[in-house]
Design a protein around this motif. Structure first.
Motif, PDB file in Angstrom:
ATOM      1  N   GLY A  10       0.789  -1.233   0.000  1.00  0.00           N
ATOM      2  CA  GLY A  10       0.000   0.000   0.000  1.00  0.00           C
ATOM      3  C   GLY A  10       0.814   1.273   0.000  1.00  0.00           C
ATOM      4  O   GLY A  10       0.373   2.293   0.540  1.00  0.00           O
ATOM      5  N   LEU A  11       1.968   1.258  -0.633  1.00  0.00           N
ATOM      6  CA  LEU A  11       2.873   2.410  -0.581  1.00  0.00           C
ATOM      7  C   LEU A  11       2.318   3.577  -1.396  1.00  0.00           C
ATOM      8  O   LEU A  11       1.977   3.430  -2.570  1.00  0.00           O
ATOM      9  N   ASN A  49      13.990   5.668  -3.496  1.00  0.00           N
ATOM     10  CA  ASN A  49      14.315   6.613  -2.421  1.00  0.00           C
ATOM     11  C   ASN A  49      13.593   6.278  -1.119  1.00  0.00           C
ATOM     12  O   ASN A  49      14.149   6.455  -0.023  1.00  0.00           O
ATOM     13  N   ILE A  50      12.368   5.786  -1.227  1.00  0.00           N
ATOM     14  CA  ILE A  50      11.642   5.384  -0.014  1.00  0.00           C
ATOM     15  C   ILE A  50      12.270   4.136   0.585  1.00  0.00           C
ATOM     16  O   ILE A  50      12.496   4.054   1.798  1.00  0.00           O
ATOM     17  N   LEU A  51      12.580   3.164  -0.254  1.00  0.00           N
ATOM     18  CA  LEU A  51      13.130   1.903   0.247  1.00  0.00           C
ATOM     19  C   LEU A  51      14.537   2.070   0.815  1.00  0.00           C
ATOM     20  O   LEU A  51      14.962   1.271   1.656  1.00  0.00           O
ATOM     21  N   THR A  52      15.239   3.091   0.372  1.00  0.00           N
ATOM     22  CA  THR A  52      16.600   3.322   0.874  1.00  0.00           C
ATOM     23  C   THR A  52      16.628   4.408   1.958  1.00  0.00           C
ATOM     24  O   THR A  52      17.699   4.930   2.275  1.00  0.00           O
ATOM     25  N   LYS A  56      10.343   9.728   2.862  1.00  0.00           N
ATOM     26  CA  LYS A  56       9.286   9.088   3.644  1.00  0.00           C
ATOM     27  C   LYS A  56       8.011   8.969   2.816  1.00  0.00           C
ATOM     28  O   LYS A  56       7.612   9.909   2.132  1.00  0.00           O
ATOM     29  N   ALA A  57       7.379   7.799   2.911  1.00  0.00           N
ATOM     30  CA  ALA A  57       6.108   7.588   2.226  1.00  0.00           C
ATOM     31  C   ALA A  57       4.989   8.296   2.978  1.00  0.00           C
ATOM     32  O   ALA A  57       5.093   8.551   4.183  1.00  0.00           O
ATOM     33  N   ASP A  58       3.908   8.607   2.253  1.00  0.00           N
ATOM     34  CA  ASP A  58       2.743   9.217   2.884  1.00  0.00           C
ATOM     35  C   ASP A  58       1.865   8.169   3.568  1.00  0.00           C
ATOM     36  O   ASP A  58       1.167   8.461   4.543  1.00  0.00           O
ATOM     37  N   ALA A  59       1.890   6.941   3.042  1.00  0.00           N
ATOM     38  CA  ALA A  59       1.076   5.859   3.598  1.00  0.00           C
ATOM     39  C   ALA A  59       1.654   4.530   3.138  1.00  0.00           C
ATOM     40  O   ALA A  59       2.466   4.472   2.213  1.00  0.00           O
ATOM     41  N   GLY A  60       1.219   3.462   3.785  1.00  0.00           N
ATOM     42  CA  GLY A  60       1.694   2.132   3.434  1.00  0.00           C
ATOM     43  C   GLY A  60       2.914   1.741   4.245  1.00  0.00           C
ATOM     44  O   GLY A  60       3.424   2.524   5.062  1.00  0.00           O
ATOM     45  N   THR A  61       3.379   0.519   4.023  1.00  0.00           N
ATOM     46  CA  THR A  61       4.542   0.010   4.747  1.00  0.00           C
ATOM     47  C   THR A  61       5.573  -0.549   3.776  1.00  0.00           C
ATOM     48  O   THR A  61       5.230  -1.006   2.687  1.00  0.00           O
TER      49      THR A  61
END
Length: 322
Positions: A10-11, A49-52, A56-61
């Motif tokens: 849900g990223l 960029n989020i995974l590293t 920061k993501a707005d939502a999800g894991t």
């Protein structure tokens, strides 16, 4: 069962009213190559960029090596390596000095031995003491990747790593990637070279306008696109006419003395087709199987075209092209 090196659920990420990532989900198996494809602006680099932990993501894991990228950034960074679209080397240092700097930053034991091994592995020994500013594009890319490997990361993010390289340098990089996977490294690859994904990836996901529109092995993605067919060439018009009557769904080309027969390309289908010809005393001088390639898949799934083009090559009897 192999464990997941990366798990995303849900990223989401948006800039103002523009949703760059719109709830994507995928998993990457440890010790495999996962390739994320998509047109410019699809969200590939944002995902990296989020995974590293750079964004920061707005939502999800998202979990990398079991660590939450939002709350366990230190742990994530300790197990990953990142090579971006442009070589991040210091031009004022030599190749050896660049590697030694990384080894010192990561507090690597036996740094001198590690540096020497990497210079040897990437075939940079002769240029090791020359300034990086004098390196060719391919050498800079190899040095950049070598610097990323100083800490022996479990998971390696390669964001368009061969952009701008000549074909020989690109294939050298492919060989290095394959070696890393054999050693157990997980590779997360983004690329705009579809042949690169086809050659390297165990699984591919296609990202378009912030959403994953397809995922699977290269072969599975190709089978989603219509256009697979068998091409039969005959020696004369009489045989062509007879074969066309037997194979009613075929399309003929009298100039080339060929029939194009829709097929799924599977071995059973091929045997059935050739048996039908044999039962009528017909023998094709040549046959070949043509399937859509990743270019066709990419264009169809990203809605740049609605027509899948098939790959055509000159083949000898019995050759199957993919």
């Amino acid at each position: 069962m192999k464990r997941s090196a990366i798990a995303v659920s849900g990223l989401r990420k948006a800039y103002g009213d523009k949703a760059v990532l719109d709830g994507i989900d995928f998993e990457v198996t440890s010790g495999s190559v996962f390739s994320l494809l998509g047109p410019n602006g699809a969200g590939k680099t944002t995902t990296v960029n989020i995974l590293t932990t750079l964004l920061k993501a707005d939502a999800g894991t998202a979990h990398v090596a079991g660590h939450d990228v939002a709350s366990q950034t230190k742990e994530v960074r300790s197990v990953i390596g990142v090579t971006g679209q442009f070589a991040a080397v210091d031009d004022l240092l030599s190749g050896r000095e660049n590697l030694r700097m990384m080894a010192d930053l990561k507090r690597v034991r036996s740094a001198g031995r590690v540096v020497s091994q990497l210079l040897d592995r990437f075939d940079l020994e002769e240029s090791a003491d020359k300034l990086a500013a004098t390196y060719s594009g391919g050498m800079r890319r190899k040095l950049d990747l070598a610097m990323t490997l100083v800490g022996k990361p479990q998971i390696l993010f390669l964001d368009e790593p061969t952009t701008g390289l000549d074909p020989r340098s690109r294939r050298t990089m492919w060989g290095i990637v394959r070696e890393l996977v054999v050693e157990g490294t997980t590779i997360f690859l983004t690329t705009q070279y579809l042949e690169e994904a086809d050659q390297l990836a165990d699984r591919i996901a296609v990202l378009n306008e912030g959403r994953l529109v397809a995922h699977g092995t290269p072969a599975e993605l190709k089978r989603q696109i219509p256009g697979t067919h068998v091409r039969l060439r005959f020696t004369d018009l009489q045989e062509l006419d007879a074969a066309a009557r037997v194979l009613a769904t075929s399309t003929r080309d009298e100039e080339e003395l060929t029939l194009r027969v829709p097929s799924d390309g599977a071995s059973r289908s091929l045997r059935t087709l050739l048996t039908r010809l044999d039962e009528h005393g017909l023998d094709a001088a040549e046959f070949s199987v043509h399937t859509p390639d990743l270019d066709d898949v990419f264009l169809a799934l990203t809605e740049h075209t609605t027509t899948a083009h098939t790959t055509t090559h000159t083949t000898t009897e019995g050759t199957i092209n993919r």
